[in-house]
Design a protein around this motif. Sequence first.
Motif, PDB file in Angstrom:
ATOM      1  N   HIS A 135      21.564  60.390  36.120  1.00 26.73           N
ATOM      2  CA  HIS A 135      21.792  59.142  35.394  1.00 26.73           C
ATOM      3  C   HIS A 135      21.801  59.435  33.897  1.00 26.73           C
ATOM      4  O   HIS A 135      21.109  60.332  33.428  1.00 26.73           O
ATOM      5  CB  HIS A 135      20.670  58.129  35.667  1.00 26.73           C
ATOM      6  CG  HIS A 135      20.496  57.771  37.096  1.00 26.73           C
ATOM      7  ND1 HIS A 135      21.156  56.724  37.695  1.00 26.73           N
ATOM      8  CD2 HIS A 135      19.728  58.326  38.067  1.00 26.73           C
ATOM      9  CE1 HIS A 135      20.795  56.647  38.970  1.00 26.73           C
ATOM     10  NE2 HIS A 135      19.932  57.611  39.215  1.00 26.73           N
ATOM     11  N   LEU A 145      20.868  57.386  30.532  1.00 26.08           N
ATOM     12  CA  LEU A 145      20.250  56.178  29.996  1.00 26.08           C
ATOM     13  C   LEU A 145      20.421  56.187  28.481  1.00 26.08           C
ATOM     14  O   LEU A 145      19.803  57.011  27.793  1.00 26.08           O
ATOM     15  CB  LEU A 145      18.764  56.139  30.356  1.00 26.08           C
ATOM     16  CG  LEU A 145      18.488  56.117  31.855  1.00 26.08           C
ATOM     17  CD1 LEU A 145      17.679  57.320  32.260  1.00 26.08           C
ATOM     18  CD2 LEU A 145      17.777  54.851  32.209  1.00 26.08           C
ATOM     19  N   LEU A 187      14.186  55.222  38.397  1.00 24.60           N
ATOM     20  CA  LEU A 187      13.886  53.808  38.172  1.00 24.60           C
ATOM     21  C   LEU A 187      12.630  53.661  37.315  1.00 24.60           C
ATOM     22  O   LEU A 187      12.588  52.858  36.381  1.00 24.60           O
ATOM     23  CB  LEU A 187      13.727  53.080  39.511  1.00 24.60           C
ATOM     24  CG  LEU A 187      13.493  51.578  39.434  1.00 24.60           C
ATOM     25  CD1 LEU A 187      14.626  50.888  38.683  1.00 24.60           C
ATOM     26  CD2 LEU A 187      13.366  51.005  40.831  1.00 24.60           C
ATOM     27  N   ALA A 243      13.572  54.595  33.723  1.00 28.18           N
ATOM     28  CA  ALA A 243      14.331  53.520  33.073  1.00 28.18           C
ATOM     29  C   ALA A 243      13.415  52.370  32.682  1.00 28.18           C
ATOM     30  O   ALA A 243      13.530  51.819  31.574  1.00 28.18           O
ATOM     31  CB  ALA A 243      15.447  53.035  34.000  1.00 28.18           C
ATOM     32  N   THR A 244      12.493  52.027  33.553  1.00 25.43           N
ATOM     33  CA  THR A 244      11.538  50.962  33.261  1.00 25.43           C
ATOM     34  C   THR A 244      10.671  51.341  32.070  1.00 25.43           C
ATOM     35  O   THR A 244      10.447  50.536  31.163  1.00 25.43           O
ATOM     36  CB  THR A 244      10.664  50.668  34.503  1.00 25.43           C
ATOM     37  OG1 THR A 244      11.524  50.260  35.571  1.00 25.43           O
ATOM     38  CG2 THR A 244       9.637  49.585  34.214  1.00 25.43           C
ATOM     39  N   GLY A 290      12.541  50.963  28.998  1.00 18.84           N
ATOM     40  CA  GLY A 290      13.022  49.603  28.765  1.00 18.84           C
ATOM     41  C   GLY A 290      14.532  49.492  28.834  1.00 18.84           C
ATOM     42  O   GLY A 290      15.139  48.695  28.122  1.00 18.84           O
ATOM     43  N   ARG A 291      15.127  50.279  29.710  1.00 23.05           N
ATOM     44  CA  ARG A 291      16.580  50.294  29.850  1.00 23.05           C
ATOM     45  C   ARG A 291      16.952  50.033  31.305  1.00 23.05           C
ATOM     46  O   ARG A 291      16.207  50.403  32.211  1.00 23.05           O
ATOM     47  CB  ARG A 291      17.140  51.653  29.427  1.00 23.05           C
ATOM     48  CG  ARG A 291      16.858  51.957  27.972  1.00 23.05           C
ATOM     49  CD  ARG A 291      17.420  53.278  27.577  1.00 23.05           C
ATOM     50  NE  ARG A 291      16.962  53.602  26.230  1.00 23.05           N
ATOM     51  CZ  ARG A 291      16.923  54.813  25.740  1.00 23.05           C
ATOM     52  NH1 ARG A 291      17.297  55.847  26.469  1.00 23.05           N
ATOM     53  NH2 ARG A 291      16.511  55.032  24.513  1.00 23.05           N
ATOM     54  N   PRO A 292      18.124  49.445  31.524  1.00 22.40           N
ATOM     55  CA  PRO A 292      18.568  49.288  32.909  1.00 22.40           C
ATOM     56  C   PRO A 292      18.962  50.655  33.474  1.00 22.40           C
ATOM     57  O   PRO A 292      19.411  51.532  32.733  1.00 22.40           O
ATOM     58  CB  PRO A 292      19.781  48.365  32.804  1.00 22.40           C
ATOM     59  CG  PRO A 292      20.268  48.539  31.401  1.00 22.40           C
ATOM     60  CD  PRO A 292      19.061  48.875  30.560  1.00 22.40           C
ATOM     61  N   LEU A 293      18.792  50.818  34.762  1.00 23.11           N
ATOM     62  CA  LEU A 293      19.185  52.068  35.410  1.00 23.11           C
ATOM     63  C   LEU A 293      20.677  51.996  35.720  1.00 23.11           C
ATOM     64  O   LEU A 293      21.108  51.151  36.504  1.00 23.11           O
ATOM     65  CB  LEU A 293      18.392  52.294  36.698  1.00 23.11           C
ATOM     66  CG  LEU A 293      18.661  53.612  37.412  1.00 23.11           C
ATOM     67  CD1 LEU A 293      18.222  54.793  36.544  1.00 23.11           C
ATOM     68  CD2 LEU A 293      17.929  53.646  38.745  1.00 23.11           C
ATOM     69  N   PRO A 294      21.484  52.865  35.085  1.00 19.84           N
ATOM     70  CA  PRO A 294      22.918  52.842  35.363  1.00 19.84           C
ATOM     71  C   PRO A 294      23.229  53.397  36.743  1.00 19.84           C
ATOM     72  O   PRO A 294      22.367  54.005  37.394  1.00 19.84           O
ATOM     73  CB  PRO A 294      23.507  53.726  34.262  1.00 19.84           C
ATOM     74  CG  PRO A 294      22.394  54.634  33.887  1.00 19.84           C
ATOM     75  CD  PRO A 294      21.112  53.876  34.120  1.00 19.84           C
TER      76      PRO A 294
END
Length: 156
Positions: A104, A106, A74, A77-78, A81-85
Motif C-alpha cells: 500500500h 499511504l 490497517l 493507516a489508522t 490518520g490516513r485511509p487505507l488505499p
Amino acid sequence: MLGLLAACQPALNWRESRPAGSLALALFPCKPETEQRQGMGLAQCKAGGLGFALSWADVPDTTQAGPALKAMPLALATKLGRPLPAAEPLQVPGMTPLREAAQHRLAGAGSVTRVAVFAHGGRVYQALMTAEQDDVAAWENFVGGLRVGGAIDPAR
C-alpha cells in the motif's frame, strides 16, 4: 573539490542484510540496526531522507497469518490518520502465497509511507519506507530485495 566529490556520492548504498532472527534476506540502503524480542524483531535504518524497516513476528497458529497480514496495514493507516488505499499485488520469493499479502502507498500532507506485508509459514513480515517525498525506485529496490525461506541462497 571535496564538495563536488561528496555531491557525487550516492545517498543510498544498497547492501544485503540478514537481520538476526528474521529468517529473511533484505536489501537495505544503509546498515540496519536490529532489535529482537521473543518471537518478533525489527531491522531499521535511515538514509537519504528515507526511513526503511523490516519487522517480523510469529503467529501462534499458521491459519492466523492471513488475518494478521490484513490487520497490519490497517493498523498503520489508522495510526497515521490516513485511509487505507486499495492493495497492490506483492510477490516476495519464498513467501507463503496468501491473498492478504499486499503493498500500500499511504500519502498525506508532507509525507509518504509505503508498506508491504507478507508471510512465510507462521511468521508475518512488514516492510516499510517513510519519506517526505515518494521515491518509487528506492521502494522497488527495497521490496525487490526481500527473500524468505528457501528463496535465500545460503552461499550469499
